[in-house]
Design a protein around this motif. Structure first.
Motif, PDB file in Angstrom:
ATOM      1  N   THR A 159      -2.455   0.889  -4.627  1.00 23.88           N
ATOM      2  CA  THR A 159      -2.246  -0.479  -4.209  1.00 23.88           C
ATOM      3  C   THR A 159      -1.433  -1.376  -4.994  1.00 23.88           C
ATOM      4  O   THR A 159      -2.253  -1.645  -6.585  1.00 23.88           O
ATOM      5  CB  THR A 159      -3.169  -1.007  -3.955  1.00 23.88           C
ATOM      6  OG1 THR A 159      -4.291  -0.397  -2.882  1.00 23.88           O
ATOM      7  CG2 THR A 159      -2.994  -2.716  -2.604  1.00 23.88           C
ATOM      8  N   ARG A 160      -0.635  -2.988  -4.681  1.00 21.29           N
ATOM      9  CA  ARG A 160       0.419  -3.266  -5.871  1.00 21.29           C
ATOM     10  C   ARG A 160      -0.138  -4.785  -5.345  1.00 21.29           C
ATOM     11  O   ARG A 160       0.480  -5.364  -3.997  1.00 21.29           O
ATOM     12  CB  ARG A 160       1.362  -3.282  -6.433  1.00 21.29           C
ATOM     13  CG  ARG A 160       1.678  -3.945  -7.631  1.00 21.29           C
ATOM     14  CD  ARG A 160       2.788  -3.623  -7.615  1.00 21.29           C
ATOM     15  NE  ARG A 160       3.831  -4.669  -9.274  1.00 21.29           N
ATOM     16  CZ  ARG A 160       4.235  -5.288  -8.498  1.00 21.29           C
ATOM     17  NH1 ARG A 160       4.998  -5.869  -7.518  1.00 21.29           N
ATOM     18  NH2 ARG A 160       4.974  -5.935 -10.089  1.00 21.29           N
ATOM     19  N   ALA A 179      -0.218  -9.785 -10.088  1.00 19.16           N
ATOM     20  CA  ALA A 179      -0.362  -8.444  -9.713  1.00 19.16           C
ATOM     21  C   ALA A 179      -1.532  -7.818  -9.801  1.00 19.16           C
ATOM     22  O   ALA A 179      -1.954  -7.565 -11.449  1.00 19.16           O
ATOM     23  CB  ALA A 179       1.224  -7.971 -10.598  1.00 19.16           C
ATOM     24  N   LEU A 180      -1.915  -7.573  -8.907  1.00 11.72           N
ATOM     25  CA  LEU A 180      -3.432  -6.201  -9.780  1.00 11.72           C
ATOM     26  C   LEU A 180      -2.308  -4.816  -8.752  1.00 11.72           C
ATOM     27  O   LEU A 180      -2.412  -5.402  -7.359  1.00 11.72           O
ATOM     28  CB  LEU A 180      -4.075  -6.663  -8.538  1.00 11.72           C
ATOM     29  CG  LEU A 180      -5.532  -6.148  -8.455  1.00 11.72           C
ATOM     30  CD1 LEU A 180      -6.573  -6.392 -10.009  1.00 11.72           C
ATOM     31  CD2 LEU A 180      -6.218  -6.648  -7.794  1.00 11.72           C
ATOM     32  N   GLU A 181      -2.441  -4.103  -9.815  1.00 16.81           N
ATOM     33  CA  GLU A 181      -2.784  -2.223  -9.574  1.00 16.81           C
ATOM     34  C   GLU A 181      -4.236  -1.730  -9.525  1.00 16.81           C
ATOM     35  O   GLU A 181      -4.856  -1.898 -10.414  1.00 16.81           O
ATOM     36  CB  GLU A 181      -1.150  -2.066 -10.434  1.00 16.81           C
ATOM     37  CG  GLU A 181      -0.070  -2.851 -10.164  1.00 16.81           C
ATOM     38  CD  GLU A 181       0.987  -1.686 -11.003  1.00 16.81           C
ATOM     39  OE1 GLU A 181       0.290  -1.527 -11.541  1.00 16.81           O
ATOM     40  OE2 GLU A 181       2.022  -2.146 -10.993  1.00 16.81           O
ATOM     41  N   SER A 182      -4.233  -1.854  -8.257  1.00 19.89           N
ATOM     42  CA  SER A 182      -5.525  -0.210  -7.831  1.00 19.89           C
ATOM     43  C   SER A 182      -4.908   0.657  -7.397  1.00 19.89           C
ATOM     44  O   SER A 182      -4.654   0.697  -6.315  1.00 19.89           O
ATOM     45  CB  SER A 182      -6.437  -1.424  -7.786  1.00 19.89           C
ATOM     46  OG  SER A 182      -5.886  -1.689  -6.710  1.00 19.89           O
ATOM     47  N   LYS A 222      -9.035   2.191 -11.461  1.00 22.93           N
ATOM     48  CA  LYS A 222      -8.406   2.304 -12.594  1.00 22.93           C
ATOM     49  C   LYS A 222      -7.751   0.889 -11.613  1.00 22.93           C
ATOM     50  O   LYS A 222      -6.734   0.983 -10.918  1.00 22.93           O
ATOM     51  CB  LYS A 222      -7.827   2.753 -13.621  1.00 22.93           C
ATOM     52  CG  LYS A 222      -7.626   1.967 -14.439  1.00 22.93           C
ATOM     53  CD  LYS A 222      -6.645   2.671 -16.189  1.00 22.93           C
ATOM     54  CE  LYS A 222      -6.398   2.423 -17.232  1.00 22.93           C
ATOM     55  NZ  LYS A 222      -5.703   2.764 -18.381  1.00 22.93           N
ATOM     56  N   ALA A 223      -8.068  -0.875 -12.499  1.00 21.62           N
ATOM     57  CA  ALA A 223      -7.411  -1.866 -12.248  1.00 21.62           C
ATOM     58  C   ALA A 223      -6.638  -2.264 -13.246  1.00 21.62           C
ATOM     59  O   ALA A 223      -7.017  -2.407 -14.372  1.00 21.62           O
ATOM     60  CB  ALA A 223      -8.020  -2.420 -11.131  1.00 21.62           C
ATOM     61  N   SER A 248       0.833  -0.969  -0.166  1.00 20.10           N
ATOM     62  CA  SER A 248      -0.229  -0.294   0.279  1.00 20.10           C
ATOM     63  C   SER A 248       0.697   1.279  -0.418  1.00 20.10           C
ATOM     64  O   SER A 248       2.019   1.578   1.133  1.00 20.10           O
ATOM     65  CB  SER A 248      -0.805   0.304   1.275  1.00 20.10           C
ATOM     66  OG  SER A 248      -2.002  -0.950   0.817  1.00 20.10           O
ATOM     67  N   HIS A 249       0.599   2.074  -1.187  1.00 15.13           N
ATOM     68  CA  HIS A 249       1.164   3.535  -1.398  1.00 15.13           C
ATOM     69  C   HIS A 249       0.878   4.714  -0.878  1.00 15.13           C
ATOM     70  O   HIS A 249      -0.510   4.333  -1.160  1.00 15.13           O
ATOM     71  CB  HIS A 249       1.916   3.693  -2.460  1.00 15.13           C
ATOM     72  CG  HIS A 249       2.529   2.429  -3.097  1.00 15.13           C
ATOM     73  ND1 HIS A 249       1.706   1.141  -3.192  1.00 15.13           N
ATOM     74  CD2 HIS A 249       4.287   2.259  -3.154  1.00 15.13           C
ATOM     75  CE1 HIS A 249       3.021  -0.062  -3.379  1.00 15.13           C
ATOM     76  NE2 HIS A 249       4.190   0.701  -3.488  1.00 15.13           N
TER      77      HIS A 249
END
Length: 239
Positions: A221-222, A204-207, A178-179, A142-143
């Motif tokens: 989030t990654r 890998a899910l980036e959202s 967007k994911a 989490s960023h």
């Protein structure tokens, strides 16, 4: 060609394992039998079997042969919704353990762009290992911006659920941005944390998580999911 024979043996053995003809704990045919079946040298068969072992599908027992490993139970995980991973696992009746594996300020990059960081703003990355029913299955990164959460550096090592952390600070209406999905292979550190081999693909899910009132991005989030532990519901995106 030997490489083609190697790949053929791997593909057909994977089909055999996945068909259920060999049950978990069941013994595979011997190297000699497979070599005769495919009309190849034993070393070609051995290479194929070693590949399957690296993928975590089979295991060797000295003096006894190779056996199909019991796979981890596949967990149905929705990749959508406005509730946290912690809440999703609780709803599904799973025992979730979360361990903080990193809390660090990072150089500006994709996270800073998504978070619309101002010049000089610090991006913090909180890494959490997710263990479900005793099986390590995902790493969540989490960023967040320090300007939005000034105490994140001190608070990070104790955060088990980011959604709960946001709620405690006045946010309660979350939206998903967007994911993007991609397939990657684990680094040596990720192999260690997830207890998987280098050949187990990770999803890998980036959202992003948005404040539903202002539309501001709270988090980039990654998430790295072990591909052998989930059944995916991809009707939307999730934190």
């Amino acid at each position: 060609m030997e490489i083609e024979k190697d790949a053929l043996i791997i593909d057909e053995l994977v089909e055999l394992l996945e068909s259920g003809d060999i049950r978990p704990g069941g013994k595979l045919p011997s190297e000699n039998k497979l070599a005769d079946q495919y009309r190849v040298p034993r070393y070609t068969v051995r290479n194929a079997l070693n590949h399957l072992e690296e993928r975590g599908l089979i295991e060797s027992v000295q003096g006894k042969g190779r056996f199909l490993k019991p796979g981890p139970a596949r967990i149905r995980i929705p990749l959508s919704g406005r509730t946290s991973f912690t809440e999703k696992m609780k709803e599904l009746g799973h025992l979730l353990e979360t361990t903080i594996v990193s809390c660090e300020a990072i150089e500006n990059g994709e996270a800073a762009r998504v978070l619309a960081a101002a010049p000089g703003d610090t991006v913090w990355r909180i890494g959490r290992l997710r263990v479900v029913d005793g099986e390590p299955i995902a790493i969540h990164y989490s960023h967040v911006l320090q300007s939005r959460f000034p105490e994140i550096g001190a608070d990070g090592p104790d955060i088990r659920s980011m959604f709960e952390y946001y709620r405690q600070r006045g946010y309660g209406n979350f939206e998903s941005g967007k994911a993007l999905l991609s397939v990657v292979f684990p680094s040596s550190r990720e192999q260690e944390l997830l207890r998987c081999s280098r050949l187990v693909p990770l999803l890998a899910l980036e959202s992003s998580c948005l404040d539903g009132h202002s539309g501001d991005t709270l988090e980039f989030t990654r998430i790295l999911y072990r591909s052998d532990t989930f059944k995916y519901d991809i009707s939307g995106t999730q934190e």
